[in-house]
Design a protein around this motif. Sequence first.
Motif, PDB file in Angstrom:
ATOM      1  N   VAL A   1      -5.551  -4.856  -7.499  1.00 60.06           N
ATOM      2  CA  VAL A   1      -6.767  -5.041  -8.460  1.00 60.06           C
ATOM      3  C   VAL A   1      -7.756  -4.295  -8.107  1.00 60.06           C
ATOM      4  CG1 VAL A   1      -8.834  -6.563  -8.575  1.00 60.06           C
ATOM      5  CG2 VAL A   1      -6.468  -7.472  -7.210  1.00 60.06           C
ATOM      6  N   GLU A   2      -7.071  -3.519  -7.197  1.00 64.57           N
ATOM      7  CA  GLU A   2      -8.269  -1.850  -6.865  1.00 64.57           C
ATOM      8  C   GLU A   2      -7.816  -1.035  -7.612  1.00 64.57           C
ATOM      9  OE1 GLU A   2      -6.044  -2.241  -3.172  1.00 64.57           O
ATOM     10  OE2 GLU A   2      -7.013  -3.982  -4.580  1.00 64.57           O
ATOM     11  N   ASN A   3      -6.774  -0.469  -7.703  1.00 63.43           N
ATOM     12  CA  ASN A   3      -6.308   0.416  -8.351  1.00 63.43           C
ATOM     13  C   ASN A   3      -5.688   0.785  -9.996  1.00 63.43           C
ATOM     14  OD1 ASN A   3      -5.075   2.609  -8.473  1.00 63.43           O
ATOM     15  ND2 ASN A   3      -3.786   3.081  -6.905  1.00 63.43           N
ATOM     16  N   GLU A   4      -5.845   1.053 -10.883  1.00 59.84           N
ATOM     17  CA  GLU A   4      -5.985   0.069 -12.021  1.00 59.84           C
ATOM     18  C   GLU A   4      -4.846   1.521 -12.372  1.00 59.84           C
ATOM     19  OE1 GLU A   4      -9.348   2.094 -15.042  1.00 59.84           O
ATOM     20  OE2 GLU A   4      -9.243  -0.152 -14.461  1.00 59.84           O
ATOM     21  N   ARG A   5      -4.926   2.262 -11.808  1.00 61.66           N
ATOM     22  CA  ARG A   5      -3.456   2.831 -11.915  1.00 61.66           C
ATOM     23  C   ARG A   5      -2.564   3.120 -11.118  1.00 61.66           C
ATOM     24  NH1 ARG A   5      -5.933   8.992 -13.216  1.00 61.66           N
ATOM     25  NH2 ARG A   5      -6.977   8.705 -11.592  1.00 61.66           N
ATOM     26  N   ASP A   6      -2.159   1.587 -10.716  1.00 62.82           N
ATOM     27  CA  ASP A   6      -0.954   1.597  -9.592  1.00 62.82           C
ATOM     28  C   ASP A   6       0.222   1.872 -10.775  1.00 62.82           C
ATOM     29  OD1 ASP A   6      -0.174   0.800  -7.101  1.00 62.82           O
ATOM     30  OD2 ASP A   6       0.466  -0.945  -8.007  1.00 62.82           O
ATOM     31  N   TYR A   7       1.491   1.764  -9.930  1.00 62.09           N
ATOM     32  CA  TYR A   7       2.401   1.750 -10.689  1.00 62.09           C
ATOM     33  C   TYR A   7       2.604   0.216 -10.736  1.00 62.09           C
ATOM     34  CZ  TYR A   7       2.413   6.807 -10.318  1.00 62.09           C
ATOM     35  OH  TYR A   7       2.080   8.159  -9.790  1.00 62.09           O
ATOM     36  N   GLY A   8       2.573  -0.516 -10.100  1.00 58.08           N
ATOM     37  CA  GLY A   8       3.181  -1.823  -9.887  1.00 58.08           C
ATOM     38  C   GLY A   8       2.745  -2.413 -11.506  1.00 58.08           C
ATOM     39  N   GLN A   9       1.906  -1.999 -12.289  1.00 55.71           N
ATOM     40  CA  GLN A   9       1.504  -2.862 -13.282  1.00 55.71           C
ATOM     41  C   GLN A   9       2.623  -2.814 -14.484  1.00 55.71           C
ATOM     42  OE1 GLN A   9      -1.126  -4.579 -14.189  1.00 55.71           O
ATOM     43  NE2 GLN A   9      -0.720  -5.179 -16.346  1.00 55.71           N
ATOM     44  N   GLU A  10       2.628  -1.437 -14.149  1.00 54.48           N
ATOM     45  CA  GLU A  10       4.799  -0.498 -14.791  1.00 54.48           C
ATOM     46  C   GLU A  10       5.947  -1.241 -14.724  1.00 54.48           C
ATOM     47  OE1 GLU A  10       5.140   3.253 -14.499  1.00 54.48           O
ATOM     48  OE2 GLU A  10       7.119   3.298 -15.861  1.00 54.48           O
ATOM     49  N   SER A  11       5.674  -2.052 -13.467  1.00 58.89           N
ATOM     50  CA  SER A  11       6.880  -2.953 -12.832  1.00 58.89           C
ATOM     51  C   SER A  11       7.008  -4.622 -13.751  1.00 58.89           C
ATOM     52  CB  SER A  11       6.693  -3.203 -11.387  1.00 58.89           C
ATOM     53  OG  SER A  11       8.442  -3.613 -11.078  1.00 58.89           O
ATOM     54  N   ILE A  12       5.412  -4.718 -13.598  1.00 58.12           N
ATOM     55  CA  ILE A  12       4.880  -6.157 -14.489  1.00 58.12           C
ATOM     56  C   ILE A  12       5.361  -6.136 -15.914  1.00 58.12           C
ATOM     57  CG2 ILE A  12       3.537  -7.407 -14.325  1.00 58.12           C
ATOM     58  CD1 ILE A  12       1.711  -6.467 -12.106  1.00 58.12           C
ATOM     59  N   GLU A  13       5.087  -5.294 -16.153  1.00 59.94           N
ATOM     60  CA  GLU A  13       5.265  -5.557 -17.619  1.00 59.94           C
ATOM     61  C   GLU A  13       6.690  -5.378 -17.425  1.00 59.94           C
ATOM     62  OE1 GLU A  13       3.460  -1.580 -19.162  1.00 59.94           O
ATOM     63  OE2 GLU A  13       1.607  -2.842 -18.832  1.00 59.94           O
ATOM     64  N   ILE A  14       7.871  -4.840 -17.394  1.00 57.56           N
ATOM     65  CA  ILE A  14       8.971  -4.893 -16.981  1.00 57.56           C
ATOM     66  C   ILE A  14       9.410  -5.944 -17.241  1.00 57.56           C
ATOM     67  CG2 ILE A  14      11.866  -3.637 -16.386  1.00 57.56           C
ATOM     68  CD1 ILE A  14       9.639  -0.722 -16.124  1.00 57.56           C
ATOM     69  N   LEU A  15       9.361  -6.442 -16.091  1.00 56.21           N
ATOM     70  CA  LEU A  15       9.820  -7.540 -15.345  1.00 56.21           C
ATOM     71  C   LEU A  15       9.579  -9.261 -16.689  1.00 56.21           C
ATOM     72  CD1 LEU A  15       8.707  -7.999 -11.915  1.00 56.21           C
ATOM     73  CD2 LEU A  15      11.125  -8.252 -12.243  1.00 56.21           C
ATOM     74  N   LEU A  16       8.162  -8.609 -16.851  1.00 55.28           N
ATOM     75  CA  LEU A  16       7.694  -9.504 -17.811  1.00 55.28           C
ATOM     76  C   LEU A  16       8.379  -9.828 -18.813  1.00 55.28           C
ATOM     77  CD1 LEU A  16       3.522  -9.750 -17.930  1.00 55.28           C
ATOM     78  CD2 LEU A  16       5.648 -11.115 -17.407  1.00 55.28           C
ATOM     79  N   GLN A  17       8.775  -8.255 -19.458  1.00 57.27           N
ATOM     80  CA  GLN A  17       9.934  -8.015 -20.562  1.00 57.27           C
ATOM     81  C   GLN A  17      11.392  -8.786 -20.985  1.00 57.27           C
ATOM     82  OE1 GLN A  17      10.378  -3.824 -21.906  1.00 57.27           O
ATOM     83  NE2 GLN A  17      11.678  -4.598 -23.721  1.00 57.27           N
ATOM     84  N   VAL A  18      11.995  -8.751 -19.677  1.00 60.87           N
ATOM     85  CA  VAL A  18      13.247  -9.078 -19.107  1.00 60.87           C
ATOM     86  C   VAL A  18      13.141 -10.357 -19.453  1.00 60.87           C
ATOM     87  CG1 VAL A  18      15.227  -9.064 -17.643  1.00 60.87           C
ATOM     88  CG2 VAL A  18      14.057  -6.808 -18.447  1.00 60.87           C
ATOM     89  N   MET A  19      12.155 -11.022 -18.218  1.00 61.75           N
ATOM     90  CA  MET A  19      12.367 -12.500 -17.958  1.00 61.75           C
ATOM     91  C   MET A  19      11.821 -13.566 -19.740  1.00 61.75           C
ATOM     92  SD  MET A  19       9.170 -13.402 -15.184  1.00 61.75           S
ATOM     93  CE  MET A  19       8.543 -14.712 -15.597  1.00 61.75           C
TER      94      MET A  19
END
Lengths: 145, 387
Positions: B228-246
Amino acid sequence: MRITQGTFSYLPDFTDDEITKQIEYCLENGWPLSIEFTDDPHPRNIYWEMWGLPMFDLADAAGVLMEVNACRKAHPDCYVKLNAYDASLGRQTTALSFIVQRPEPEPGFRLDRQEDHDRVIRYTTRAYVVDRPTGERYRGESNGS
Amino acid sequence: MSDPKKSDPNGPYSDSSDAPARPSFAMGRSGAESVPTKPDPMKPDAGTSKATDYGRQSSSTARPTRAGIAPSAPAAGTSGGSGEAEQLPPGAQVDLSAAQADSGIEEVLTGLDDELVGLDMVKTRIRELAALLLIDVQRRRFGLKGNRPSLHMSFTGSPGTGKTTVALRMADLLHRLGYSRKGHLITVTRDDLVGQYVGHTAPKTKDVLKRAMGGVLFIDEAYYLYKVENERDYGQESIEILLQVMENNRDDLVVVLAGYADRMDTFFAANPGFGSRIAHHIDFPDYTIDELFVIAEKMLERDGYRFDEETVPVFREYLERRMVRPRFANARSVRNAIERARLRHANRLIAAGGQVGLDDLVTLKPEDFLGSRVFAGEGPEPGDEED
């Protein structure tokens, strides 16, 4: 002129289902697969560009096919091939290699004859597409069609 | 080489990148397919368990009945799905018991019952899910077209409540029912998915996803993906890829997210895409003291130890004290307690010296537990695990 090289060069191009079956066969044998692409169709061009590293540790063909499709999407006007490496001999051995995408149309090759001493003739094949710089070789045709 | 007439009769140029036979993995599928079929997972109406006290006793009792099978068939979808090779005529009958026996799921479910103490809610949910999938397989045999049930899951609960073990069983179950081609489980955490610099995350996440294809991807502590505290965290990118593949490769892999209940709630609230793509939320409740005791007995039996008679009340007392201390990790804490008791047991025997018999070697005495810091008082413990 249709380029033929690799394991199934005598067969019509595979559908994705058929490609999946071949990948399954490779994975069952423990052969990691790698994807390569090029736009230089000369048969002696053996060093194609690598699409990522060889894919080790994969269990299922879907992962490979996903990369194949990613490569096709990024390079719609290139040849794309799949290689399977058999490491059991202790060195990189290509066990299986076949083309999974070809650009369209394929203009083919020009045959140059060079007359040399004593009526010797030297032959050179030269792909028509290499007259243009890399990256633009198949673009015009495939966009037009 | 230069003969243009030598082309193949089957249309040599047919394999352009827009050939119709090629399913497009990179792009989304048709809209009609993208609605997950929800089997109304929040209502375990098999009727054995109460909502608050999960009615858990030792593993062999209180097994939910087969009542879950009948009502939980999925709602028919509209499109997608491929029929089986041999389609049954509409008048045919399939033997559900035989199908159940053939698939070998009973073995997995029984294994789950035997291996895991308590967790009746979880077991019921898994039985229901197995019933749903079995029915789905039968429906396909009749040629009924329907979306494949969405199988992505989230396991929420405290540490040491058996999430990983259940995920392993789930992978086996899905494999036996034909919903997972290979049935392997890939366990990852944030470190395996998220990169350290720009452009590092996507290949890393994709690599993990490729390895998990055909099996189950278990993302432990999934809430760490989103900071939450870091909106530029790379985790968000990972989440997007995960969602797409899911979404796009739903047939190829099943994603299981695991973590603490409250933090997963925050995670789902911040990433609504995840919450809506996960049909099955399974909550792993904390063990009661009785269950922990049964777990301890199972562990001892497996390791070839047993409690002395006087040890039993001492160990219960230990559990009571340990449960209210910080960083209590359910079954994992029990295991650690036993490991430490074994240590003290060995040291006690060595210190005493002399002759020992089999009885001495296998019996844990009260002092093996009484030496624990838990009994020593309320010293502040900075360490990760007290004993």
